[in-house]
Design an enzyme around this catalytic site. Structure first.
Site, PDB file in Angstrom:
ATOM      1  N   PHE A 141       0.855  -1.186   0.000  1.00 40.51           N
ATOM      2  CA  PHE A 141       0.000   0.000   0.000  1.00 40.51           C
ATOM      3  C   PHE A 141       0.891   1.236   0.000  1.00 40.51           C
ATOM      4  CE2 PHE A 141      -2.275   3.616   1.608  1.00 40.51           C
ATOM      5  CZ  PHE A 141      -3.439   3.582   0.853  1.00 40.51           C
ATOM      6  N   ASP A 226       9.191   3.031   2.168  1.00 42.90           N
ATOM      7  CA  ASP A 226       7.983   3.778   2.486  1.00 42.90           C
ATOM      8  C   ASP A 226       7.710   3.590   3.982  1.00 42.90           C
ATOM      9  OD1 ASP A 226       5.445   4.700   2.988  1.00 42.90           O
ATOM     10  OD2 ASP A 226       4.563   3.897   1.143  1.00 42.90           O
ATOM     11  N   LYS A 255       2.265  11.178   7.314  1.00 46.28           N
ATOM     12  CA  LYS A 255       1.456  10.887   8.494  1.00 46.28           C
ATOM     13  C   LYS A 255       1.944  11.586   9.773  1.00 46.28           C
ATOM     14  CE  LYS A 255      -1.184   7.131   6.735  1.00 46.28           C
ATOM     15  NZ  LYS A 255      -0.867   5.981   5.903  1.00 46.28           N
TER      16      LYS A 255
HETATM   17  C1  LIG Z   1      -1.043   6.056   4.384  1.00 51.77           C
HETATM   18  C2  LIG Z   1       0.050   5.533   3.558  1.00 51.77           C
HETATM   19  C3  LIG Z   1       0.386   6.114   2.319  1.00 51.77           C
HETATM   20  C4  LIG Z   1      -0.418   7.226   1.688  1.00 51.77           C
HETATM   21  O1  LIG Z   1      -0.510   8.368   2.466  1.00 51.77           O
HETATM   22  P1  LIG Z   1      -1.657   9.458   2.154  1.00 51.77           P
HETATM   23  O2  LIG Z   1      -1.299  10.600   3.048  1.00 51.77           O
HETATM   24  O3  LIG Z   1      -2.958   8.821   2.503  1.00 51.77           O
HETATM   25  O4  LIG Z   1      -1.568   9.797   0.712  1.00 51.77           O
HETATM   26  C5  LIG Z   1       1.472   5.602   1.638  1.00 51.77           C
HETATM   27  N1  LIG Z   1       2.182   4.577   2.131  1.00 51.77           N
HETATM   28  C6  LIG Z   1       1.889   3.990   3.293  1.00 51.77           C
HETATM   29  C7  LIG Z   1       2.713   2.870   3.799  1.00 51.77           C
HETATM   30  C8  LIG Z   1       0.797   4.430   4.055  1.00 51.77           C
HETATM   31  O5  LIG Z   1       0.473   3.818   5.194  1.00 51.77           O
END
Ligand SMILES: *Cc1c(COP(=O)(O)O)cnc(C)c1O
Length: 400
Positions: A141, A226, A255
């Site tokens: 994700f 990520d 985040k």
């Molecule tokens: C939440 C998340 C994203 C995307 O972040 P947004 O601020 O919702 O665009 C990308 N990678 C990971 C691992 C995430 O948990």
């Protein structure tokens, strides 16, 4: 003021149905708790998908934001602003990398990482034009843009949104042999989550990340981590890569970077890689805005001052073992690292949703991911006695 029912009715009538929220309306929050309009109190065990690691409305972050609100909020990058430089320095030093490209949402940080890697691939690694290939793990994700969902393996997120961006190849997660096999002369990067959060807190074998890092180095392939969900103390270290003493070539964060105040994200790397980005090649109107910088700098300071990584490590283990001890026959597996914990239910349990709704009734907000997994990721400022209370509720809900 509207009551919960009215709020939900308005969302249902005027909002796109791209979410299926737990039926609870939050109108107030503080620390680890949130309240609905009727005054019922809940323990937040999602933390906005780990965006409020520092707890809701952390006073130090709020103070910094309020102070900045009296000065200037947005300048665009057409001009300099007096907050950006100091913030970039703080974030670089915090991560152990050298240079930052500021964006807003996580998905934008991911897109930025992809663009940096591709330019590096053509200009430094000298991959033939149009041939650059990025490897991606299954069950990943990384966000919701059309490019990113193109390499998702979750049918629900990509169905009927094509055609998709080429240049990405999926490989199994937690499989270093597959990684090495998939690399060819046009491979420029492997982008991966150190723990797959949205997939249901999938924790790879110990040593996975360090092997991945060694393979990437050997083949001159960039390792893009990520850590948008796993970063900033969530897994018991400031970054999940620190569990294995590796360094990513490109780190993606978002985040909790702003402590849940504003969307603030970044792609962070070394000069030799970031230097491929030149004026006009990338940007964002709000990226690097002084209000976001003020929030993020304070949010990073709070993580450090309150040693939230150590708290996460210690209390995460306590929470995890507490859930494991409940040993409900409905549990297939209970796993976690730091305060990123998941209960995977057996097929006989009949789906996770009924349990997240029961937890809500009893005052715990958690969210199911996929059909059978419930994630528990409270703000890292949670106290032991709050975990004890949560454990008693979880025990109650899963006792058959
Ligand atoms: C939440 C998340 C994203 C995307 O972040 P947004 O601020 O919702 O665009 C990308 N990678 C990971 C691992 C995430 O948990």
């Amino acid at each position: 003021m509207l009551n919960s029912k009215e709020c939900m009715a308005l969302e249902a009538q005027y909002g796109a149905k791209n979410y299926k929220p737990i039926p609870v309306v939050i109108s107030k929050a503080k620390g680890v708790f949130v309240w609905d309009p009727e005054g019922k109190k809940y323990l937040d065990c999602l933390s906005a998908y780990s965006a409020v690691n520092q707890g809701h409305l952390h006073p130090k972050i709020i103070r910094a934001v309020k102070k900045q609100l009296r000065k200037v909020t947005l300048t665009s990058r057409a001009f300099h602003n007096d907050r950006l430089g100091q913030y970039l320095k703080t974030l670089s030093e915090f991560t152990g990398l050298e240079v930052v490209l500021p964006m807003n949402t996580g998905a934008e940080a991911v897109e930025t990482g992809i663009k940096i890697a591709r330019r590096w691939g053509y200009r430094i690694k000298k991959v033939p034009q149009g041939q650059a290939e990025i490897l991606i793990a299954n069950e990943n994700f990384h966000g919701r843009t059309t490019t990113i969902i193109g390499f998702s393996t979750d049918e629900g997120s990509r169905e009927d949104f094509g055609p998709f961006t080429p240049g990405f190849t999926n490989i199994p997660y937690n499989d270093t042999e597959a990684l090495e096999k998939a690399i060819n002369q046009n491979t420029i990067a492997f982008m991966v989550e150190p723990i797959q959060g949205e997939a249901g807190v999938i924790i790879p074998d110990e040593g996975y990340l360090s092997k991945v890092s060694a393979i990437c180095k050997k083949h001159n392939v960039l390792l893009i981590l990520d850590e948008i969900q796993t970063g900033f103390g969530r897994t018991g270290k400031m970054f999940c890569f620190q569990h294995e003493n590796v360094m990513p070539d490109i780190l993606l964060v978002g985040k909790a970077l702003s402590g849940g105040i504003l969307p603030v994200s970044a792609a962070i790397t070394r000069h030799e890689i970031m230097d491929v980005i030149t004026p006009g090649s990338h940007g964002s109107t709000f990226g690097g805005n002084p209000l976001g910088c003020a929030a993020a700098e304070a949010a990073l300071q709070v993580l450090k001052d309150e040693k939230l990584d150590e708290r996460s490590q210690e209390l995460g283990l306590y929470f995890l073992q507490g859930i494991q001890k409940i040993a409900s026959p409905l549990f297939k597996e209970v796993r976690g690292k730091g305060l990123l914990i998941a209960i995977e239910l057996t097929d006989q349990a009949g789906g996770a949703r009924q349990y997240t709704e029961k937890l809500k009734e009893k005052g715990i907000l958690a969210k199911e991911t996929h059909k059978t997994i419930i994630r528990f990721a409270p703000p890292l400022v949670i106290k032991k006695k709050e975990i004890d209370w949560a454990l008693s509720v979880i025990k109650d809900v899963f006792t058959v």
